[in-house]
Motif scaffolding. Structure first.
Motif, PDB file in Angstrom:
ATOM      1  N   GLY A 172     -12.711  -7.047  17.465  1.00 48.60           N
ATOM      2  CA  GLY A 172     -12.622  -5.752  18.121  1.00 48.60           C
ATOM      3  C   GLY A 172     -12.068  -4.658  17.234  1.00 48.60           C
ATOM      4  N   GLY A 173     -11.117  -5.014  16.363  1.00 44.08           N
ATOM      5  CA  GLY A 173     -10.541  -4.014  15.462  1.00 44.08           C
ATOM      6  C   GLY A 173     -11.568  -3.473  14.491  1.00 44.08           C
ATOM      7  N   ALA A 174     -12.439  -4.353  13.991  1.00 41.81           N
ATOM      8  CA  ALA A 174     -13.523  -3.915  13.117  1.00 41.81           C
ATOM      9  C   ALA A 174     -14.496  -3.031  13.886  1.00 41.81           C
ATOM     10  CB  ALA A 174     -14.242  -5.125  12.545  1.00 41.81           C
ATOM     11  N   LEU A 175     -14.790  -3.429  15.103  1.00 35.96           N
ATOM     12  CA  LEU A 175     -15.747  -2.693  15.921  1.00 35.96           C
ATOM     13  C   LEU A 175     -15.274  -1.269  16.195  1.00 35.96           C
ATOM     14  CD1 LEU A 175     -18.297  -2.602  17.597  1.00 35.96           C
ATOM     15  CD2 LEU A 175     -17.036  -3.640  19.474  1.00 35.96           C
ATOM     16  N   ARG A 176     -13.979  -1.104  16.439  1.00 35.61           N
ATOM     17  CA  ARG A 176     -13.461   0.237  16.737  1.00 35.61           C
ATOM     18  C   ARG A 176     -13.760   1.203  15.588  1.00 35.61           C
ATOM     19  NH1 ARG A 176      -8.588   3.030  16.303  1.00 35.61           N
ATOM     20  NH2 ARG A 176      -7.623   1.312  15.163  1.00 35.61           N
ATOM     21  N   LYS A 177     -13.595   0.734  14.359  1.00 36.41           N
ATOM     22  CA  LYS A 177     -13.892   1.586  13.207  1.00 36.41           C
ATOM     23  C   LYS A 177     -15.395   1.790  13.049  1.00 36.41           C
ATOM     24  CE  LYS A 177      -9.685   0.518  10.599  1.00 36.41           C
ATOM     25  NZ  LYS A 177      -9.190   1.906  10.584  1.00 36.41           N
ATOM     26  N   GLN A 178     -16.180   0.758  13.353  1.00 36.27           N
ATOM     27  CA  GLN A 178     -17.634   0.888  13.259  1.00 36.27           C
ATOM     28  C   GLN A 178     -18.159   1.925  14.251  1.00 36.27           C
ATOM     29  OE1 GLN A 178     -19.323  -2.996  13.828  1.00 36.27           O
ATOM     30  NE2 GLN A 178     -18.411  -3.855  11.974  1.00 36.27           N
ATOM     31  N   VAL A 179     -17.627   1.905  15.461  1.00 32.72           N
ATOM     32  CA  VAL A 179     -18.091   2.838  16.490  1.00 32.72           C
ATOM     33  C   VAL A 179     -17.863   4.282  16.051  1.00 32.72           C
ATOM     34  CG1 VAL A 179     -17.588   3.720  18.806  1.00 32.72           C
ATOM     35  CG2 VAL A 179     -17.868   1.274  18.449  1.00 32.72           C
ATOM     36  N   LYS A 180     -16.685   4.555  15.509  1.00 32.79           N
ATOM     37  CA  LYS A 180     -16.368   5.925  15.102  1.00 32.79           C
ATOM     38  C   LYS A 180     -17.345   6.423  14.048  1.00 32.79           C
ATOM     39  CE  LYS A 180     -11.378   5.897  16.034  1.00 32.79           C
ATOM     40  NZ  LYS A 180     -10.028   6.039  15.450  1.00 32.79           N
ATOM     41  N   MET A 181     -17.552   5.617  12.993  1.00 33.16           N
ATOM     42  CA  MET A 181     -18.407   6.103  11.908  1.00 33.16           C
ATOM     43  C   MET A 181     -19.880   6.124  12.307  1.00 33.16           C
ATOM     44  SD  MET A 181     -20.256   3.378  10.528  1.00 33.16           S
ATOM     45  CE  MET A 181     -20.663   4.175   8.990  1.00 33.16           C
ATOM     46  N   LEU A 182     -20.329   5.152  13.107  1.00 32.05           N
ATOM     47  CA  LEU A 182     -21.730   5.138  13.513  1.00 32.05           C
ATOM     48  C   LEU A 182     -22.042   6.317  14.429  1.00 32.05           C
ATOM     49  CD1 LEU A 182     -24.517   3.989  13.606  1.00 32.05           C
ATOM     50  CD2 LEU A 182     -23.760   2.293  15.275  1.00 32.05           C
ATOM     51  N   ALA A 183     -21.121   6.642  15.321  1.00 32.90           N
ATOM     52  CA  ALA A 183     -21.335   7.790  16.205  1.00 32.90           C
ATOM     53  C   ALA A 183     -21.486   9.074  15.385  1.00 32.90           C
ATOM     54  CB  ALA A 183     -20.187   7.924  17.196  1.00 32.90           C
ATOM     55  N   LEU A 184     -20.658   9.231  14.367  1.00 32.65           N
ATOM     56  CA  LEU A 184     -20.752  10.421  13.507  1.00 32.65           C
ATOM     57  C   LEU A 184     -22.062  10.428  12.726  1.00 32.65           C
ATOM     58  CD1 LEU A 184     -17.084  10.548  12.159  1.00 32.65           C
ATOM     59  CD2 LEU A 184     -18.162  12.194  13.706  1.00 32.65           C
ATOM     60  N   ASN A 185     -22.464   9.279  12.204  1.00 31.54           N
ATOM     61  CA  ASN A 185     -23.703   9.213  11.443  1.00 31.54           C
ATOM     62  C   ASN A 185     -24.924   9.442  12.315  1.00 31.54           C
ATOM     63  OD1 ASN A 185     -22.469   8.804   9.015  1.00 31.54           O
ATOM     64  ND2 ASN A 185     -22.767   6.587   8.974  1.00 31.54           N
ATOM     65  N   LEU A 186     -24.898   8.882  13.514  1.00 30.86           N
ATOM     66  CA  LEU A 186     -26.023   9.070  14.427  1.00 30.86           C
ATOM     67  C   LEU A 186     -26.126  10.530  14.857  1.00 30.86           C
ATOM     68  CD1 LEU A 186     -28.266   7.487  15.738  1.00 30.86           C
ATOM     69  CD2 LEU A 186     -26.716   6.853  17.583  1.00 30.86           C
ATOM     70  N   LYS A 187     -24.995  11.145  15.116  1.00 31.75           N
ATOM     71  CA  LYS A 187     -24.982  12.566  15.467  1.00 31.75           C
ATOM     72  C   LYS A 187     -25.532  13.406  14.323  1.00 31.75           C
ATOM     73  CE  LYS A 187     -23.728  16.491  17.443  1.00 31.75           C
ATOM     74  NZ  LYS A 187     -24.581  17.111  18.491  1.00 31.75           N
ATOM     75  N   ALA A 188     -25.170  13.053  13.090  1.00 31.68           N
ATOM     76  CA  ALA A 188     -25.668  13.793  11.934  1.00 31.68           C
ATOM     77  C   ALA A 188     -27.185  13.695  11.837  1.00 31.68           C
ATOM     78  CB  ALA A 188     -25.015  13.252  10.660  1.00 31.68           C
ATOM     79  N   VAL A 189     -27.717  12.491  11.995  1.00 33.46           N
ATOM     80  CA  VAL A 189     -29.171  12.303  11.912  1.00 33.46           C
ATOM     81  C   VAL A 189     -29.879  13.067  13.017  1.00 33.46           C
ATOM     82  CG1 VAL A 189     -31.003  10.586  12.159  1.00 33.46           C
ATOM     83  CG2 VAL A 189     -29.028  10.091  10.718  1.00 33.46           C
TER      84      VAL A 189
END
Length: 396
Positions: free
Chosen positions: A306-323
């Motif tokens: 879960g700790g890894a996932l929390r960081k993944q969610v933050k960066m993926l949301a930003l990257n998806l928003k950018a795209v």
């Protein structure tokens, strides 16, 4: 009838819900989520429940109550992904088209991969905290055992929070010690790795705890088969086969991506686990640029937690928003992983590490290789509240 969504997310666990919530906070429109289950679980509490330190009602919510506002909940299971057509096929035959797809259905528990293991957990002497219906059974078995042999196993290969297989062993021993019966119980811990966990400093703490409890540690060892009727488990280790009788058996099965996902073109051909092939830092598929994955079903390099996932969610949301806004993704995931080892029913050791199992402490000046009571309070009391009220709302 075919439908279409701007962003389609497969999976309504931690990854899917928290990502959907964060995307909505970023004002992303037309987000849909595919998830058939009416229930949502905070699985890190299962170890505490199995040790009598928490109750199941703290770990479960109705899915509808955690679904982010403005997200279209598709209450049917996914059955196939057709990335060449930007479409997901549902179990009822419906096709859902997408502009961007995020695949995060989690891992399946492959009980049939080990002969007899599925029968063992259904018997009066076997259990597994990896099944949502069984942590309370685990506690009953732990509470009733006063003598005999208890065996705890950890599977090889990809597994969600593999350390949870060990947590229940330590907490059970702590309870038996409090009850004055630990000396009458033979405890065997089976791990597939050459050392107990593999992180410098952390191994030393775990080894001292194992010695303190008198646990027999079997490293580089896996479960070959289980005979529930005879109450025996066959192990395969460096010295060959070993048969053990048991009075309590806590097993964790091998795990892999869901079978339907394995059958798609998204996994790398050589990946037997069937997880979605991704750039391990961008979390973007290398062959299908509008397909992303995170969490347990993504073929990342980190420990699945879960700790890894929390960081993944933050960066993926930003990257998806950018795209979606016509920009290139710039954020990178740093391979962070964490496992809060509950060494007693009152103390926790936070193991933080990268994909090469090198220590990666969040607070560099704080010695990470130490069990602490305040860390238990954080893990047992504070994190569940953070999960329900912040993480699932895209705010942490």
């Amino acid at each position: 009838m075919d439908t279409h969504h701007n962003v389609l997310i497969i999976g309504g666990g931690n990854a899917g819900i928290s990502l959907a919530a964060r995307l909505r906070r970023y004002k992303v429109e037309d987000v849909a989520l595919v998830e058939p289950s009416p229930w949502h679980y905070f699985q890190p509490l299962f170890s505490h429940i199995g040790a009598g330190a928490a109750q199941m009602k703290e770990a479960v919510r109705e899915q509808r109550k955690v679904m982010p506002r403005g997200v279209d909940w598709i209450r049917v299971a996914a059955a196939d992904i057709q990335p060449d057509y930007n479409a997901v096929v549902l179990a009822d035959g419906q096709r859902v088209h997408y502009n961007q797809l995020v695949v995060c259905p989690g891992l399946q528990l492959d009980w049939q991969a080990v002969p007899g293991m599925a029968d063992a957990i259904e018997s009066p002497y076997g259990t597994s905290n990896y099944e949502s219906r069984m942590p309370t059974k685990t506690w009953e078995l732990v509470r009733r055992l006063r003598s005999g042999t208890a065996v705890f196993t950890q599977p090889p290969g990809p597994a969600k929070c593999a350390g949870a297989a060990q947590k229940i062993a330590y907490m059970a021993c702590d309870f038996w010690r409090e009850q004055g019966v630990l000396g009458d119980i033979r405890v065997v811990l089976v791990v597939p790795t050459p050392t107990v966990y593999g992180v410098d400093g952390v191994d030393g703490v775990l080894e001292r705890k194992i010695a303190e409890y008198g646990i027999e540690l079997r490293t580089s060892t896996t479960v070959d088969s289980v005979d529930a009727a005879e109450r025996t488990i066959r192990l395969q280790g460096p010295a060959g086969g070993e048969d053990l009788g048991y009075d309590l058996l806590h097993v964790v099965p091998p795990q892999s991506a869901p079978d339907w996902l394995k059958a798609t073109t998204l996994p790398a051909p050589e990946d037997q686990s069937g997880c979605v092939e991704v750039d391990p830092e961008l979390l973007r598929h290398p062959r299908y640029p509008n397909v992303w994955s995170l969490g347990d079903a993504a073929a990342t390099l980190n420990s699945k937690c879960g700790g890894a996932l929390r960081k993944q969610v933050k960066m993926l949301a930003l990257n998806l928003k950018a795209v979606l806004d016509g920009r290139e993704p710039e954020n990178r995931y740093n391979h962070y992983g964490v496992c809060p080892f509950t060494l007693t029913r009152h103390t926790v050791l936070f193991a933080e590490f990268d994909h090469q199992y090198r220590p990666m402490p969040s607070i560099p000046w704080l010695n990470p290789a130490k069990e602490r009571r305040w860390a238990w309070v954080l893990d047992r009391r504070i994190f569940p509240q953070v999960y329900w009220h912040l993480i699932l709302k895209g705010r942490a």
